[in-house]
Design a protein around this motif. Structure first.
Motif, PDB file in Angstrom:
ATOM      1  N   TYR A  20       0.827  -1.208   0.000  1.00  0.00           N
ATOM      2  CA  TYR A  20       0.000   0.000   0.000  1.00  0.00           C
ATOM      3  C   TYR A  20       0.862   1.259   0.000  1.00  0.00           C
ATOM      4  N   SER A  33       3.949   1.480  -0.958  1.00  0.00           N
ATOM      5  CA  SER A  33       4.699   1.514  -2.208  1.00  0.00           C
ATOM      6  C   SER A  33       3.842   2.037  -3.356  1.00  0.00           C
ATOM      7  N   CYS A  34       2.541   1.725  -3.327  1.00  0.00           N
ATOM      8  CA  CYS A  34       1.636   2.242  -4.361  1.00  0.00           C
ATOM      9  C   CYS A  34       1.566   3.765  -4.304  1.00  0.00           C
ATOM     10  N   HIS A  35       1.488   4.311  -3.098  1.00  0.00           N
ATOM     11  CA  HIS A  35       1.424   5.771  -2.969  1.00  0.00           C
ATOM     12  C   HIS A  35       2.750   6.413  -3.387  1.00  0.00           C
ATOM     13  N   LEU A  62      -6.524   2.606  -6.169  1.00  0.00           N
ATOM     14  CA  LEU A  62      -5.120   2.645  -6.588  1.00  0.00           C
ATOM     15  C   LEU A  62      -4.478   1.280  -6.399  1.00  0.00           C
ATOM     16  N   TYR A  63      -4.725   0.644  -5.247  1.00  0.00           N
ATOM     17  CA  TYR A  63      -4.112  -0.656  -4.961  1.00  0.00           C
ATOM     18  C   TYR A  63      -4.600  -1.711  -5.963  1.00  0.00           C
ATOM     19  N   LEU A  99      -2.980  -1.115  -9.520  1.00  0.00           N
ATOM     20  CA  LEU A  99      -1.590  -1.543  -9.588  1.00  0.00           C
ATOM     21  C   LEU A  99      -1.451  -3.047  -9.391  1.00  0.00           C
ATOM     22  N   SER A 100      -2.328  -3.623  -8.577  1.00  0.00           N
ATOM     23  CA  SER A 100      -2.309  -5.072  -8.404  1.00  0.00           C
ATOM     24  C   SER A 100      -2.554  -5.772  -9.734  1.00  0.00           C
ATOM     25  N   ASP A 110      -1.613  -8.559  -3.341  1.00  0.00           N
ATOM     26  CA  ASP A 110      -0.209  -8.269  -3.638  1.00  0.00           C
ATOM     27  C   ASP A 110       0.673  -9.517  -3.651  1.00  0.00           C
ATOM     28  N   LEU A 115       7.416  -0.360  -8.329  1.00  0.00           N
ATOM     29  CA  LEU A 115       7.010  -1.142  -7.163  1.00  0.00           C
ATOM     30  C   LEU A 115       8.083  -2.171  -6.825  1.00  0.00           C
TER      31      LEU A 115
END
Length: 463
Positions: free
Chosen positions: A5, A7-9, A72-73, A76-77, A97, A129
């Motif tokens: 989480y 790392s996504c931000h 967002l998570y 990117l996932s 993840d 990431l």
């Protein structure tokens, strides 16, 4: 993925968050005000998951708190898994993840370690990431290897180095061993994975059931589970909410149940499923938790029936003067909507008779199929003393059509564009509709939807 989480931000806003101590956390004013995850920069300063926000800031005053952003998570996932699938179609998603990938037959000029390093570099280069990768002959050992060195680790465990790498580890760090099982094993004199590997399988089976023998097998590096790239059929879908303030009035609990039933129904209908069992979860201020369930006469995905059933369960099982800290609704025994079948005993020979339910039937489906008015299914009076039309009096066809229309409107314009009357009440459970800020790492059903099939609106404004 490492500190996913956070790392996504950092990937989305590198100037603001990259390389800085950050934590994804809820509001400090409520019980949700705990750290969900922390960046490695924050962890090096003592910040840990499950700390309250107050504790985390006291430990690291320069900590940057970030509100969750599950859209967002999820985005990117999906991007991570898409990259992995470019190398092999045999990918099993474990959580938002984590995944397993079988690369046995991947045509690659180099070793398995070289391939893993290439995937690791691509994820960092293209998505910004970090991740850790475990290489092993089976899923259990690969999972254990991936957890050994973070961040950006690459670890290989084989049957040859199993004794040196795995066996000295505490049994509580073994994948598949929860805190309670670890405590039981320690009380039995089994404190390391090596000790578990040497344990008598029959003895452990007697103490832990069939899981005991399985744990001995895993500790010896034997795991024959295959990679399953197809998502497992959903068996149940549910939502729970931990409340900021304990509730003692059934009227307030009914509002929470309506918001829970609304979101459970939404998710079940999104998958074109129906369920047969409604389960109510209650946790009291004493931390005692109970679950109670009701089997429905026919499968359903209608919010109204979920709500009525949960309300009935609450009425029948809520102790007097109880203070409720957590409420949850789960719809279980899920099956595809178009093949929902009710088994009915034949009047002639008593054998089960399969009945195909029409999705657009009219009249009282409950009464037509079961042969009774279902007066005992859900009381016509709610626990709050307000008259509720029992299911046999509802026009289920109208409710299905109404659900289709309101679901389409909410998909396009946001969750709050159409609400039931009770959902207009100002209540913290209304946040269940905020899909950007709510979710869990194990909520995998949204990850299995086909490309372009994710229609939850962002902030209720766009699709």
């Amino acid at each position: 993925m490492n500190a996913f989480y956070c790392s996504c931000h950092a990937a989305a806003e590198p100037k603001r968050y990259a390389g800085r101590p950050t934590a994804v956390a809820g509001s400090p004013e409520t019980r949700h005000g705990v750290v969900v995850t922390a960046s490695y920069e924050a962890r090096s300063r003592g910040v840990r998951a499950t700390m309250t926000v107050t504790q985390a800031l006291r430990t690291c005053p320069e900590l940057l708190l970030i509100a969750p952003d599950f859209q967002l998570y999820r985005r990117l996932s999906k991007a991570v898994f898409d990259i992995v699938r470019q190398y092999t179609p045999d990918v099993e998603v474990f959580s938002i993840d984590e995944c397993w990938a079988d690369v046995t037959h991947v045509p690659f000029c180099g070793s398995t370690s070289d391939l893993a390093r290439e995937i690791q570099k691509r994820l960092h280069r293209e998505l910004k990431l970090p991740c850790s990768i475990g290489i092993a002959p089976n899923k259990f050992l690969a999972k254990m290897a991936s957890d050994l060195h973070k961040p950006q680790g690459l670890t290989e465990i084989s049957l040859h180095n199993l004794v040196e790498v795995l066996w000295p580890m505490p049994v509580g760090q073994m994948f598949g061993v929860g805190p309670k099982t670890a405590e039981r094993l320690v009380r039995m004199g089994i404190s390391t994975i090596g000790a578990l590997a040497a344990a008598n399988p029959e003895h452990l089976s007697h103490r832990l059931g069939k899981r005991g023998r399985q744990l001995v097998e895993l500790a010896n590096g034997r795991d024959f589970a295959e990679i399953s790239s197809a998502p497992e059929p959903l068996k149940s879908i549910g939502h729970t909410i931990t409340l900021a303030k304990d509730l003692s009035h059934p009227e307030d609990m009914a509002t929470v149940l309506m918001n829970l039933a609304d979101q459970v129904g939404r998710r079940v209908r999104r998958h074109r499923l129906v369920g047969k069992t409604v389960q109510l979860t209650l946790r009291f201020d004493s931390r005692r938790t109970i679950t109670r369930e009701q089997t429905l006469p026919i499968p359903t995905a209608l919010t109204e029936i979920l709500y009525d059933t949960a309300l009935s369960l609450l009425h029948n099982h809520l102790p007097k003067a109880a203070k409720v800290r957590l409420l949850g609704i789960t719809l279980g025994h899920l099956q595809p909507e178009e093949t929902a079948i009710l088994e009915k005993h034949s009047r002639t020979n008593g054998t089960p008779e399969s009945i195909q339910l029409s999705l657009f039937s009219t009249g009282s489906v409950f009464e037509d199929i079961t042969g009774s008015s279902q007066q005992n299914f859900i009381p016509s009076e709610s626990p709050l003393g307000n008259a509720l039309p029992p299911p046999q009096q509802r026009n289920l066809d109208r409710l299905r059509r109404l659900s289709q229309v309101t679901d389409a409107l909410r998909d396009k314009y946001g969750e709050s564009i159409v609400l039931r009357g009770r959902m207009l009440t100002q209540d913290e459970s209304q946040h269940l509709r905020e899909h950007q800020t709510r979710g869990t790492s194990l909520q995998k059903d949204i990850l299995s939807w086909p490309e372009g099939g994710e229609t939850w609106p962002k902030d209720g404004k766009e699709t």
